[in-house]
Scaffold this active site. Structure first.
Site, PDB file in Angstrom:
ATOM      1  CD  GLU A   1      -5.218  -2.882   9.573  1.00 31.18           C
ATOM      2  OE1 GLU A   1      -6.316  -2.512   9.062  1.00 31.18           O
ATOM      3  OE2 GLU A   1      -4.439  -3.654   8.999  1.00 31.18           O
TER       4      GLU A   1
ATOM      5  CD  GLN B   1      -2.921  -1.119   2.312  1.00 28.19           C
ATOM      6  OE1 GLN B   1      -2.624  -1.809   3.288  1.00 28.19           O
ATOM      7  NE2 GLN B   1      -4.008  -0.386   2.271  1.00 28.19           N
TER       8      GLN B   1
ATOM      9  CG  ASN C   1      -3.657  -7.485   7.974  1.00 26.64           C
ATOM     10  OD1 ASN C   1      -3.747  -6.954   9.078  1.00 26.64           O
ATOM     11  ND2 ASN C   1      -4.448  -7.142   6.963  1.00 26.64           N
ATOM     12  CD  GLU C   2      -8.060  -6.916   7.968  1.00 32.34           C
ATOM     13  OE1 GLU C   2      -8.306  -5.970   8.727  1.00 32.34           O
ATOM     14  OE2 GLU C   2      -8.345  -6.888   6.747  1.00 32.34           O
TER      15      GLU C   2
ATOM     16  CD  GLU D   1      -8.419   0.814   2.019  1.00 34.10           C
ATOM     17  OE1 GLU D   1      -9.076  -0.195   2.329  1.00 34.10           O
ATOM     18  OE2 GLU D   1      -7.379   1.155   2.618  1.00 34.10           O
ATOM     19  CD1 TRP D   2      -6.695  -2.883   1.001  1.00 32.61           C
ATOM     20  CD2 TRP D   2      -5.152  -3.807  -0.316  1.00 32.61           C
ATOM     21  NE1 TRP D   2      -5.589  -3.164   1.783  1.00 32.61           N
ATOM     22  CE2 TRP D   2      -4.627  -3.735   1.003  1.00 32.61           C
ATOM     23  CE3 TRP D   2      -4.354  -4.356  -1.319  1.00 32.61           C
ATOM     24  CZ2 TRP D   2      -3.351  -4.195   1.326  1.00 32.61           C
ATOM     25  CZ3 TRP D   2      -3.074  -4.808  -0.987  1.00 32.61           C
ATOM     26  CH2 TRP D   2      -2.595  -4.731   0.311  1.00 32.61           C
TER      27      TRP D   2
END
Length: 456
Positions: free
Chosen positions: A358, A17, A162-163, A412-413
């Site tokens: 986050e 990112q 992550n996630e 942001e993806w």
């Protein structure tokens, strides 16, 4: 009253990112490089080729962190920068970048918290099946060994993945994120099982390869369930819904967490998914349930739940009702009690302290005519959410830290550069950094250890 004196104040970002330099110094392509260059996948065709150019401007960015008074910075290491093909000999220039960055952070008084995998799987591994291939357990373990050997003498806080719900849910099941697949539920359950095993293998590699004592976790996320009232029946309905594992998707929190914390998949999920389950062995579960040291959780939003006439969980219509405050992304309903209930429910169930790895607000920030970036909504958002965290701490819930997402505006993806989460505004045409009003506000929060924040 201030926050506990050992509370960690941080901010976060992720490699793809912000770094840019997508094809420099031996870095190989990731699934996000490939996905973002496919027409129609990302807003206005944006990609991470340059992003915030952090790869070249990291000294300036670390200087901003020092100016902010940041105590800790959660960053990720790009697997394709370390192993361009995902396996084999490490790329010396890629390792050297992170080596310099870690030293720079420490010199600035900022403690690095490193995430090994924040969604940028080497494309070469995806072409070999990615997470659906059981070999990823050892691929990831080898990668973790390389990173631990290089950085483990200085980095003491780690997260493996992550996630996972986003990796498997949006990437493999719904096709919205890289690699953009729409696999069967059974294939996704198999991939999820491999991911959890890879997590366990990563924990082993970090413990073996790092010098001294380290703290390790995995950063999870979900949609918080917030009791509609303080009545016990609504609280228990929200708790039951939060940890239910019967929805045929990748977003069941307990499906990911129970195996790590208890060595077993949730019984309700095993029953509901019986026909779709992969082969699961006792040795698999032993690997998955390697000891972790804290709970890491990415908390943004949530919805209200009440008990129906039979005591069963029932989501309120719309979750909040018409017109609830929200960020610029549709999923970000502003729910200041979300961190309170996330921390309370999880620490009660799993018995470890929690760190919010986050939390942040996306907005339409821009440089005003006076040259500043005024973002009062973000300041209000942070004050409310930190108030929810303060209430949890006051109620005896062990919350050890908070990482604002993110330090910089960034990619942001699938939304590209449209939505801005940063404490620092980035002009993507010039790469000029402009600290926002929220930067100064958070600097004062850190300096005073949250003394001016009240519980909500």
């Amino acid at each position: 009253m201030p926050f506990p004196k050992n509370f960690t104040w941080g901010a976060a970002a992720a490699a793809y990112q912000i770094e840019g330099a997508a094809a420099e110094d031996g870095r190989g392509p990731s699934v996000w490089d490939v996905f973002s260059h496919q027409p129609g996948k990302v807003f206005e065709g944006h990609n991470g080729d340059v992003a915030c150019d952090h790869y070249h401007r990291w000294r300036e960015d670390v200087g901003l962190m020092k100016q902010l008074g940041l105590q800790a910075y959660r960053m990720s290491v790009a697997w394709p920068r370390i192993q361009p093909l995902g396996t084999g000999k490490p790329n010396a220039k890629g390792l050297a970048f992170y080596d310099k960055l870690i030293d720079g952070l420490l010199e600035a008084g900022v403690t690095p918290w490193v995430t090994l995998f924040h969604w940028d799987l080497p494309q070469a591994l995806q072409e070999r099946g990615g997470f659906v291939n059981r070999d990823i357990v050892e691929w990831f373990g080898d990668y973790a060994e390389i990173v631990a050997a290089k950085l483990g003498d200085r980095v003491k806080h780690w997260m493996t993945f992550n996630e996972p719900p986003v990796i498997m849910g949006l990437g493999y099941h719904e096709g919205l994120f890289a690699p953009g697949l729409k696999l069967s539920f059974g294939e996704c359950l198999k991939g999820a099982h491999h991911l959890l095993m890879a997590h366990g293998r990563g924990v082993q590699a970090l413990r073996a390869g790092c010098a001294g004592k380290v703290k390790i976790s995995i950063a999870h996320t979900g949609r918080e369930r917030i009791p509609a009232t303080d009545a016990k029946r609504d609280i228990e309905a929200a708790r039951a819904d939060y940890f239910s594992s019967t929805e045929r998707g990748m977003w069941n929190l307990a499906w990911w967490m129970d195996p790590i914390m208890t060595g077993k998949y949730p019984a309700d999920g095993l029953k509901a998914f019986e026909k779709d389950l992969p082969a699961i062995t006792a040795s698999d579960m032993k690997l998955i349930s390697q000891k972790v040291d804290f709970l890491a959780y990415n908390c943004y939003s949530g919805w209200q739940v009440r008990a129906d006439a039979k005591g069963k969980p029932e989501k309120l219509p719309g979750g909040w009702g018409i017109g609830n405050a929200r960020g610029t992304l549709p999923w970000l309903n502003i729910a200041p009690m979300a961190p309170y209930w996330a921390a309370r429910f999880q620490t009660e169930r799993y018995g470890l302290p929690l760190v919010f790895s986050e939390n942040g607000l996306c907005n339409t920030d821009f440089v005003h005519l006076d040259g500043a970036v005024h973002d009062p909504q973000r300041i209000d958002f942070m004050a409310r959410y930190l108030g929810g965290i303060k209430k949890a701490i006051d109620d005896g819930v062990p919350v050890d830290g908070y990482f604002y997402w993110s330090i910089l505006d960034n990619f942001e993806w699938m939304e590209g550069y449209k939505d801005r989460f940063g404490l620092v505004h980035v002009d993507y045409q010039t790469q000029k950094r402009t600290p926002k009003d929220s930067f100064a506000w958070y600097r004062d929060v850190i300096r005073t250890n949250g003394a001016g924040l009240g519980a909500i």
